[in-house]
Design an enzyme around this catalytic site. Structure first.
Site, short mmCIF file in Angstrom:
data_model
loop_
_atom_site.label_atom_id
_atom_site.label_comp_id
_atom_site.label_asym_id
_atom_site.label_seq_id
_atom_site.Cartn_x
_atom_site.Cartn_y
_atom_site.Cartn_z
CG ASP A 35 6.70 -2.33 1.97
OD1 ASP A 35 6.93 -3.06 0.98
OD2 ASP A 35 6.63 -2.78 3.12
CB SER A 36 3.22 -4.72 0.36
OG SER A 36 4.14 -5.20 1.33
CB CYS B 160 8.40 -2.79 -1.69
SG CYS B 160 7.66 -4.40 -1.97
CD GLU C 193 2.33 -5.34 7.40
OE1 GLU C 193 1.39 -4.68 7.85
OE2 GLU C 193 3.26 -4.83 6.73
CB CYS D 175 11.68 -9.05 2.25
SG CYS D 175 10.04 -8.53 2.79
CG HIS E 126 7.56 -6.63 5.80
ND1 HIS E 126 7.36 -6.16 4.52
CD2 HIS E 126 6.41 -6.35 6.47
CE1 HIS E 126 6.15 -5.64 4.42
NE2 HIS E 126 5.55 -5.74 5.60
N1 DGL Z 1 8.37 -5.57 1.95
C1 DGL Z 1 8.25 -6.14 0.67
C2 DGL Z 1 9.59 -6.46 0.02
O1 DGL Z 1 10.59 -5.83 0.32
C3 DGL Z 1 7.30 -7.25 0.39
C4 DGL Z 1 6.43 -7.82 1.40
C5 DGL Z 1 5.20 -8.47 0.81
O2 DGL Z 1 5.24 -9.65 0.40
O3 DGL Z 1 4.21 -7.76 0.73
O4 DGL Z 1 9.67 -7.31 -0.83
#
Ligand code: DGL
Length: 264
Positions: A11-12, A74, A152, A184, A186
């Site tokens: 993931d990012s 992600c 984060e 997302c 996160h």
């Molecule tokens: N966790 C990521 C997603 O599912 C993206 C978060 C980011 O913008 O880096 O899209």
């Protein structure tokens, strides 16, 4: 036949750990290698070509580590790169997409909001998903600026956290939305806050568990599950490891975790 090779997940940032937890629960014997691309975070506001380049480099790294499969944990990276990754690498590559279909199925009043990054919501892949499923449902699209950073940075002040979440959620609740799709990886870490701010009334959809089950089906179909009596291990890599992130990861997974530096 079975395979003791590890599974790669990336993931990012640390959002994909919400998916890793489901994978661990679903497949206790598997060894997992997780990559967090913290130096390039957030992906959601970067160009699709940048996100694709990062996804290719990380997948190459994971394949060098000997993984039998890669989970793109992600939604943004999946939208930007899944087709390229599948064309380029000859192992099962599992992606994520916002749960539009389960969102519609769970809604009682036909008003569903998709919460995701700009990158996901602006992608061709998401447009196709909407065309396939939206039908007679009112779908509201909501980019949730600042939410990735909330996870984060692990805001300790709940009132700050609540005000950032409320800003995006209130208009949705006023429109009568009864289902919130977390598009997302996160956002599941904010689930309790989202639920409370939505008055405890909204259906909340997270596709992490479905992705873990799909991974298991794909591995089983290719005789790649780890069938040994073994407790799976986890290894963590980051493009910007720091003691703070290490602490947050350990807290989220409820065990001590060490972050290795991802080679440039
Ligand atoms: N966790 C990521 C997603 O599912 C993206 C978060 C980011 O913008 O880096 O899209």
């Amino acid at each position: 036949m079975s395979s003791t090779k590890p599974i790669g997940i990336f993931d990012s940032g640390i959002g994909g750990l919400s998916v890793l937890s489901h994978i661990r629960e679903c497949m206790p014997a598997e060894d997992l290698i997780y990559v967090s691309d913290t130096r390039h975070l957030p992906y959601g506001t970067k160009s699709p070509s940048h996100v694709k380049k990062r996804s290719l480099l990380i997948t190459e790294f994971l394949i060098e580590q000997g993984v039998k499969s890669v989970v793109v944990a992600c939604n943004t990276a999946t939208a930007a790169s899944i087709t390229t990754l599948r064309n380029q690498f000859n192992i099962p590559i599992i992606g994520m997409e916002p749960g539009v279909k389960p969102g519609i199925e769970n809604s009682s009043n036909g008003k569903v909001a998709i919460l995701a990054t700009d990158g996901t919501l602006g992608s061709l892949k998401f447009q196709e998903l909407m065309q396939r499923f939206s039908g007679h449902t009112t779908i509201v699209i909501q980019p949730c600026h600042g939410w990735v950073e909330l996870v984060e940075e692990q805001y300790s002040d709940d009132s700050d956290l609540d005000s950032v979440i409320r800003e995006q959620l209130h208009p949705l609740m006023e429109q009568g939305v009864d289902t919130l799709v977390l598009g997302c990886t996160h956002y599941p870490f904010l689930r309790q806050h989202i639920d409370r701010i939505a008055g405890g009334k909204a259906h909340i959809i997270d596709t992490g568990e479905a992705v873990a089950k799909q991974l298991k089906r794909r591995l089983a179909a290719q005789d790649l599950l780890n069938l040994t009596p073994h407790t799976g291990t986890e290894q963590f890599w980051s493009s910007a490891p720091s003691p703070t992130t290490e602490r947050i990861v350990s807290r989220l997974l409820d065990k001590p975790c060490v972050l290795n530096q991802l080679p440039e």
